[in-house]
Design an enzyme around this catalytic site. Structure first.
Site, PDB file in Angstrom:
ATOM      1  N   GLU A  48      29.350  -0.061 -35.291  1.00 58.10           N
ATOM      2  CA  GLU A  48      28.359  -0.545 -36.481  1.00 58.10           C
ATOM      3  C   GLU A  48      27.501  -1.918 -36.108  1.00 58.10           C
ATOM      4  O   GLU A  48      28.113  -2.735 -35.540  1.00 58.10           O
ATOM      5  CB  GLU A  48      29.330  -0.639 -37.938  1.00 58.10           C
ATOM      6  CG  GLU A  48      28.264  -0.770 -38.847  1.00 58.10           C
ATOM      7  CD  GLU A  48      29.124  -0.851 -40.414  1.00 58.10           C
ATOM      8  OE1 GLU A  48      29.794  -0.014 -40.564  1.00 58.10           O
ATOM      9  OE2 GLU A  48      28.965  -2.041 -41.056  1.00 58.10           O
TER      10      GLU A  48
ATOM     11  N   TYR B 156      22.633  -1.514 -44.270  1.00 53.78           N
ATOM     12  CA  TYR B 156      21.444  -1.489 -45.281  1.00 53.78           C
ATOM     13  C   TYR B 156      21.676  -2.862 -46.218  1.00 53.78           C
ATOM     14  O   TYR B 156      22.682  -2.791 -46.749  1.00 53.78           O
ATOM     15  CB  TYR B 156      21.397  -0.213 -45.868  1.00 53.78           C
ATOM     16  CG  TYR B 156      20.084  -0.007 -46.664  1.00 53.78           C
ATOM     17  CD1 TYR B 156      18.816   0.496 -46.173  1.00 53.78           C
ATOM     18  CD2 TYR B 156      20.118  -0.427 -48.234  1.00 53.78           C
ATOM     19  CE1 TYR B 156      17.743   0.902 -46.908  1.00 53.78           C
ATOM     20  CE2 TYR B 156      19.016  -0.146 -49.046  1.00 53.78           C
ATOM     21  CZ  TYR B 156      17.747   0.417 -48.379  1.00 53.78           C
ATOM     22  OH  TYR B 156      16.598   0.562 -48.965  1.00 53.78           O
TER      23      TYR B 156
ATOM     24  N   ARG C  83      27.091   2.540 -52.761  1.00 48.81           N
ATOM     25  CA  ARG C  83      26.507   2.180 -54.038  1.00 48.81           C
ATOM     26  C   ARG C  83      25.950   0.709 -53.827  1.00 48.81           C
ATOM     27  O   ARG C  83      24.749   0.409 -54.177  1.00 48.81           O
ATOM     28  CB  ARG C  83      27.615   1.877 -55.060  1.00 48.81           C
ATOM     29  CG  ARG C  83      27.343   1.194 -56.444  1.00 48.81           C
ATOM     30  CD  ARG C  83      28.297   0.679 -57.189  1.00 48.81           C
ATOM     31  NE  ARG C  83      28.882  -0.368 -56.572  1.00 48.81           N
ATOM     32  CZ  ARG C  83      29.903  -1.231 -57.403  1.00 48.81           C
ATOM     33  NH1 ARG C  83      30.435  -0.728 -58.326  1.00 48.81           N
ATOM     34  NH2 ARG C  83      30.163  -2.359 -56.574  1.00 48.81           N
ATOM     35  N   GLY C  84      26.459  -0.260 -52.924  1.00 50.69           N
ATOM     36  CA  GLY C  84      26.184  -1.579 -52.669  1.00 50.69           C
ATOM     37  C   GLY C  84      26.648  -2.478 -53.708  1.00 50.69           C
ATOM     38  O   GLY C  84      27.441  -2.082 -54.668  1.00 50.69           O
ATOM     39  N   ASP C  85      26.553  -3.789 -53.496  1.00 49.93           N
ATOM     40  CA  ASP C  85      27.243  -4.863 -54.599  1.00 49.93           C
ATOM     41  C   ASP C  85      25.791  -5.204 -55.022  1.00 49.93           C
ATOM     42  O   ASP C  85      24.695  -5.257 -54.646  1.00 49.93           O
ATOM     43  CB  ASP C  85      27.763  -5.625 -53.751  1.00 49.93           C
ATOM     44  CG  ASP C  85      29.159  -5.216 -53.455  1.00 49.93           C
ATOM     45  OD1 ASP C  85      29.869  -4.539 -54.007  1.00 49.93           O
ATOM     46  OD2 ASP C  85      29.715  -5.596 -52.173  1.00 49.93           O
TER      47      ASP C  85
ATOM     48  N   ALA D 123      28.135   5.340 -55.931  1.00 46.70           N
ATOM     49  CA  ALA D 123      27.809   6.054 -54.684  1.00 46.70           C
ATOM     50  C   ALA D 123      27.571   7.762 -54.903  1.00 46.70           C
ATOM     51  O   ALA D 123      26.653   8.409 -54.479  1.00 46.70           O
ATOM     52  CB  ALA D 123      28.765   5.750 -53.740  1.00 46.70           C
TER      53      ALA D 123
ATOM     54  N   TYR E 165      38.338   3.114 -48.983  1.00 47.33           N
ATOM     55  CA  TYR E 165      39.144   1.851 -49.118  1.00 47.33           C
ATOM     56  C   TYR E 165      40.677   2.153 -49.139  1.00 47.33           C
ATOM     57  O   TYR E 165      41.445   2.057 -50.234  1.00 47.33           O
ATOM     58  CB  TYR E 165      38.623   1.271 -50.401  1.00 47.33           C
ATOM     59  CG  TYR E 165      37.297   0.972 -50.448  1.00 47.33           C
ATOM     60  CD1 TYR E 165      36.655  -0.365 -49.950  1.00 47.33           C
ATOM     61  CD2 TYR E 165      36.436   1.832 -51.060  1.00 47.33           C
ATOM     62  CE1 TYR E 165      35.292  -0.475 -50.075  1.00 47.33           C
ATOM     63  CE2 TYR E 165      35.051   1.689 -51.063  1.00 47.33           C
ATOM     64  CZ  TYR E 165      34.404   0.585 -50.431  1.00 47.33           C
ATOM     65  OH  TYR E 165      33.300   0.392 -50.377  1.00 47.33           O
TER      66      TYR E 165
ATOM     67  N   LYS F  17      27.993  -7.848 -31.534  1.00 50.72           N
ATOM     68  CA  LYS F  17      28.549  -8.547 -30.482  1.00 50.72           C
ATOM     69  C   LYS F  17      29.174  -7.594 -29.545  1.00 50.72           C
ATOM     70  O   LYS F  17      29.925  -6.635 -30.154  1.00 50.72           O
ATOM     71  CB  LYS F  17      29.526  -9.727 -30.773  1.00 50.72           C
ATOM     72  CG  LYS F  17      28.826 -10.868 -31.479  1.00 50.72           C
ATOM     73  CD  LYS F  17      29.740 -12.165 -31.143  1.00 50.72           C
ATOM     74  CE  LYS F  17      28.978 -13.375 -31.650  1.00 50.72           C
ATOM     75  NZ  LYS F  17      28.178 -13.222 -32.837  1.00 50.72           N
TER      76      LYS F  17
END
Ligand code: FAD
Length: 284
Positions: free
Chosen positions: A16, A48, A104-106, A123, A143, A270
């Site tokens: 990622e 995103y 969904r995102g925060d 979501a 989760y 990294k």
């Protein structure tokens, strides 16, 4: 081959990356991608910015990933309406992206809770929207210790099932440091009737400040062995990095020995540590 199909062929390795900060040139990601490419991941995902910040950067980076391997483009729905979502989906389709991580995102700092969830609450609403368009395969987040906003892990698993029932074809976990929690989570998922492939999200912890930040943000618990590393090497960056890397390698080796379906490495843009983990564990 789509990402859901990759899982049918064996263990999937994914990496990622995130878009560089708006004040850095987008080209800074090129060096990271150049160094990740020889590791031959099955796919690279690009995060995103919730609320649409930097969304064009995510699409630009997705285009840079495609010549290397498949790309899983993340997309969040918090604060967005259907027209905004469709406009991003159109850009992704045009760029040749066919796999989306539907989130969904925060709530972004500059938005209140009321305006954040007008059009999409969860979501699963985004997954239903994308499924109705029919152009994309989809993954969703899960989760192992429960989402921090859920009252219990079982409640969160019930909501996770809604995402799968809506059309999520595979799941990527939040980072975790205790494999036992992941194995228990997998048992609970299967018992609840969630049978899609699950990829374990692993973040190598290379400095003490990073672990404090990550655990505060994600609510991830710290097992005694990792706590010991923090206590022992917190003031010694070189030794901390070495011990943190070994911890991540042990985690990956343990998961592989237990038949994990996928390993997703959070690279933090990294390549060094990620290269060492992949080589030492035999992931490739
Ligand atoms: P949801 O699945 O909607 O869940 C959020 C909460 O609502 C949970 O408590 C859940 O139990 C509950 N819930 C879900 N559905 C229902 C329902 N139908 N009824 C009642 N309650 C429900 N954030 C970004 O901004 N950009 C990224 O690129 C990004 N990538 C991520 C990648 C991974 C692998 C993970 C694990 C997280 C990522 N995040 C990202 C963070 C994510 O946006 C947050 O964790 C967010 O708080 C929840 O997103 P979700 O998609 O899991 O939401």
């Amino acid at each position: 081959m789509s990402i859901p199909q990759l899982f049918k062929q064996g263990r999937v390795l994914s990496l990622e990356v995130f878009p560089p900060k708006p004040d850095s040139p987008i080209e800074v990601i090129d060096k990271t991608l150049d160094r990740l490419a020889p590791l031959k991941p099955d796919y690279i995902s690009v995060t995103y910015g919730a609320g649409g910040s930097g969304r064009s950067r995510s699409v630009e980076i997705a285009k840079k990933i495609l010549p290397i391997c498949k790309c899983l483009s993340h997309l969040t729905c918090v604060g967005a309406d259907a027209a905004e979502i469709d406009s991003v989906l159109d850009s992704l389709k045009e760029a040749g992206i066919s796999d989306i991580m539907a989130l969904r995102g925060d709530i972004p700092k500059d938005m209140d809770a009321e305006s954040a969830f007008v059009h999409y609450q969860h979501a699963s609403d985004l997954i239903t929207h994308i499924k109705n368009r029919g152009d994309f395969d989809m993954g969703a987040a899960c989760y192992p210790e429960g989402h921090p906003q859920s009252d219990s892990l079982m409640e969160d698993i019930d909501n996770l099932k809604r995402k799968v029932d809506a059309g999520a074809q595979f799941l990527v976990t939040q980072l975790f440091f205790d494999n036992v929690l992941f194995y228990r989570f997998m048992e609970q998922l299967r018992r609840r009737g969630v049978h899609v492939p699950v990829t374990a999200g692993i973040m190598p912890v290379l400095n003490a400040a990073q672990i404090v930040r990550m655990t505060l943000l994600s609510g991830t618990s710290v097992p005694p062995e990792l706590a010991k590393i923090i206590a022992r090497y917190g003031d010694n960056p070189a030794d901390f990095r070495k011990a943190g890397l070994e911890f991540a390698m042990d985690q990956v080796s343990g998961l592989m020995a237990n038949g994990v379906q996928g390993i997703h490495l959070y690279t933090m843009n990294k390549a060094d540590a990620i290269t060492e983990i992949i080589k030492e564990t035999g992931l490739r």
